[in-house]
Design a protein around this motif. Structure first.
Motif, PDB file in Angstrom:
ATOM      1  N   TRP A  28      95.364  69.766  57.858  1.00  0.00           N
ATOM      2  CA  TRP A  28      96.176  70.955  57.576  1.00  0.00           C
ATOM      3  C   TRP A  28      95.985  71.397  56.122  1.00  0.00           C
ATOM      4  CZ3 TRP A  28      99.218  74.524  59.933  1.00  0.00           C
ATOM      5  CH2 TRP A  28     100.029  75.314  59.107  1.00  0.00           C
ATOM      6  N   PRO A  78     101.077  83.950  64.184  1.00  0.00           N
ATOM      7  CA  PRO A  78     101.641  82.674  63.707  1.00  0.00           C
ATOM      8  C   PRO A  78     100.763  81.445  63.917  1.00  0.00           C
ATOM      9  CG  PRO A  78     102.572  83.204  65.842  1.00  0.00           C
ATOM     10  CD  PRO A  78     101.606  84.322  65.510  1.00  0.00           C
ATOM     11  N   ASN A  96      97.414  78.754  63.326  1.00  0.00           N
ATOM     12  CA  ASN A  96      96.431  78.166  62.409  1.00  0.00           C
ATOM     13  C   ASN A  96      95.459  77.343  63.236  1.00  0.00           C
ATOM     14  OD1 ASN A  96      98.892  78.556  60.450  1.00  0.00           O
ATOM     15  ND2 ASN A  96      97.107  78.222  59.139  1.00  0.00           N
ATOM     16  N   THR A 143      97.825  75.431  65.924  1.00  0.00           N
ATOM     17  CA  THR A 143      99.245  75.184  65.621  1.00  0.00           C
ATOM     18  C   THR A 143     100.038  76.484  65.567  1.00  0.00           C
ATOM     19  OG1 THR A 143      98.840  75.311  63.239  1.00  0.00           O
ATOM     20  CG2 THR A 143      98.682  73.120  64.260  1.00  0.00           C
ATOM     21  N   TYR A 144     101.359  76.316  65.592  1.00  0.00           N
ATOM     22  CA  TYR A 144     102.304  77.447  65.531  1.00  0.00           C
ATOM     23  C   TYR A 144     103.202  77.295  64.300  1.00  0.00           C
ATOM     24  CZ  TYR A 144     106.640  80.003  66.554  1.00  0.00           C
ATOM     25  OH  TYR A 144     107.740  80.820  66.465  1.00  0.00           O
ATOM     26  N   ASP A 145     103.206  78.308  63.463  1.00  0.00           N
ATOM     27  CA  ASP A 145     104.050  78.301  62.265  1.00  0.00           C
ATOM     28  C   ASP A 145     105.182  79.326  62.429  1.00  0.00           C
ATOM     29  OD1 ASP A 145     105.260  78.393  59.821  1.00  0.00           O
ATOM     30  OD2 ASP A 145     103.419  78.713  58.659  1.00  0.00           O
ATOM     31  N   THR A 189     107.569  80.046  60.584  1.00  0.00           N
ATOM     32  CA  THR A 189     108.028  80.684  59.343  1.00  0.00           C
ATOM     33  C   THR A 189     107.134  81.859  58.926  1.00  0.00           C
ATOM     34  OG1 THR A 189     106.735  79.257  57.854  1.00  0.00           O
ATOM     35  CG2 THR A 189     108.908  78.448  58.533  1.00  0.00           C
ATOM     36  N   ARG A 190     105.997  82.018  59.556  1.00  0.00           N
ATOM     37  CA  ARG A 190     105.047  83.085  59.191  1.00  0.00           C
ATOM     38  C   ARG A 190     105.717  84.458  59.239  1.00  0.00           C
ATOM     39  NH1 ARG A 190      99.598  82.380  60.397  1.00  0.00           N
ATOM     40  NH2 ARG A 190     100.022  80.386  59.397  1.00  0.00           N
ATOM     41  N   HIS A 245     100.683  65.356  64.043  1.00  0.00           N
ATOM     42  CA  HIS A 245     101.324  65.628  62.755  1.00  0.00           C
ATOM     43  C   HIS A 245     100.827  64.660  61.689  1.00  0.00           C
ATOM     44  CE1 HIS A 245     104.719  68.254  64.341  1.00  0.00           C
ATOM     45  NE2 HIS A 245     104.414  68.810  63.197  1.00  0.00           N
ATOM     46  N   ILE A 305     100.015  67.653  59.295  1.00  0.00           N
ATOM     47  CA  ILE A 305     100.679  68.918  59.651  1.00  0.00           C
ATOM     48  C   ILE A 305     102.139  68.853  59.205  1.00  0.00           C
ATOM     49  CG2 ILE A 305     101.372  70.412  61.588  1.00  0.00           C
ATOM     50  CD1 ILE A 305      98.880  69.298  63.095  1.00  0.00           C
ATOM     51  N   HIS A 324     107.568  71.582  59.896  1.00  0.00           N
ATOM     52  CA  HIS A 324     108.015  72.841  60.506  1.00  0.00           C
ATOM     53  C   HIS A 324     106.939  73.502  61.367  1.00  0.00           C
ATOM     54  CE1 HIS A 324     105.828  74.579  57.062  1.00  0.00           C
ATOM     55  NE2 HIS A 324     105.768  75.686  57.764  1.00  0.00           N
ATOM     56  N   VAL A 325     105.732  72.980  61.324  1.00  0.00           N
ATOM     57  CA  VAL A 325     104.623  73.552  62.103  1.00  0.00           C
ATOM     58  C   VAL A 325     104.425  72.731  63.382  1.00  0.00           C
ATOM     59  CG1 VAL A 325     102.122  74.001  62.119  1.00  0.00           C
ATOM     60  CG2 VAL A 325     103.480  74.498  60.066  1.00  0.00           C
TER      61      VAL A 325
END
Lengths: 237, 237
Positions: free
Chosen positions: A218, B57, B59, B115-117, B119-120, B169, B174, B177-178
């Protein structure tokens, strides 16, 4: 269609063209009806999505009924209002939000609610034993297939997410254990915008491709073995 | 590529051919490296997926490192064992499960963790205010774009879901929060099976298209205004 397993130049182009010109369509719906064969074809494309453990956990509720759509539209209106209130401390964004056309529930000839049934072929679903969310991920892949197939047919799709699943459960008599995933509005479109509506409206900008890629871990923006590739993606949007 | 907004016969065929011949590839990987331009092209296809509120969102963590992949493989081995134990009361299914090849982590030249973020561009993401899960749904649409683009390039993708997000993770650093959404194995394939591996193995059968469609409400198999369409889909698989 070439029976060969490899793709001709034009077949390849077709896929990329569908991907890059697909839009979330909320305006530009025309009244032309979708022929049965075309609707069946794009639903079959959705049905051939990948699914965890081949569980095919999707259902498609096709909706033409005016009254049903009115009820869904009411849920949209209510949720839209809530969203506007959330932007009370950012008047400029609030104003922009209000100006946006965010759904085509009544203008499109067909609505489709796509759902996820976690009990399909269960309880043991191969590949879903460690990460249970993979079931709903399969349904999303089906939605993307549907969206792309619609695009090549000249049919626009708008995904309405400003509504509640509670409302959809009630309006469409969806059982408690089944989850609504998407509420889609479909119809032939007179126009597909060159860019997403929210990009055109200046709501947000497209991120550079290089900014969403990292290497080996990451957040790592370059490593020795990926150096050349980093250069290759850095200007792509 | 035709600049016209409509699709030629062959461009249309390309999209459907990609959809119907896409497979979850765990075997048949060959050692040929993926050129930078091709990898960039299919990642860019993923990056042009729809996303709620244009939040993009996703990555993509690209992985070649042997040691990293070994660690992921260990998580797979552990979770596979757990799955086998779950089938202790169905010896025939357990035997079949054991015989299946379910991943190509080490054999494929590249692994990608998508991955999914959440907060984006947040916390207010347009269209995600009523149903928060729509954020991760966008990431799944990106994965399906990637899968289809890979297919037209002759590249197979296998989605490994028999592992834990905790392991990903840790191994890939990672942030909490992702959310890891998919762990994918990519490589040129010598062969794309005509049917999904699990269908070929007799694990499950493809459902008829008509059996996943209902009309106006959940579970309604025919209505007056849809009668002709019902007939049209009833034999499609």
């Amino acid at each position: 269609m070439s029976k060969d397993k490899s793709f001709s130049r034009s077949e390849k182009d077709g896929l990329y063209k569908a991907i890059f010109s697909r839009r979330d369509v909320r305006s530009h719906f025309i009244s032309k009806q979708i022929p049965d064969e075309t609707l069946a074809k794009i639903l079959n494309a959705a049905h051939h999505a990948p699914s965890v453990g081949f569980s095919q956990p999707w259902n498609f509720i096709l909706i033409k009924d005016h009254e049903t759509r009115q009820k869904v539209k009411q849920s949209f209106m209510k949720e839209r209002k809530k969203s506007i209130l959330m932007l009370d401390n950012d008047k400029s964004k609030q104003k922009k939000y209000k100006s946006l056309k965010l759904e085509g529930i009544m203008e499109s000839p067909i609505n489709i609610c796509v759902t996820y049934d976690p009990t399909r072929f269960g309880p043991f679903v191969l590949g879903r034993t460690s990460i249970s969310e993979t079931g709903v991920y399969s349904v999303c892949c089906a939605i993307q297939n549907l969206w792309l197939a619609a695009r090549v047919e000249g049919i626009g799709i708008g995904w309405v997410s400003i509504l509640t699943n509670e409302a959809l459960h009630k309006i469409l008599s969806i059982p408690d254990h089944v989850r609504p995933v998407a509420y889609l509005c479909l119809g032939y479109a007179s126009k597909f915008e060159a860019k997403p509506d929210l990009e055109n409206a200046g709501w947000l900008q497209r991120i550079g491709l290089g900014d969403v890629i990292s290497y080996e871990k990451w957040g790592v923006c370059k490593t020795h073995s990926w150096a050349q590739f980093c250069d290759c993606v850095k200007d792509i949007r």
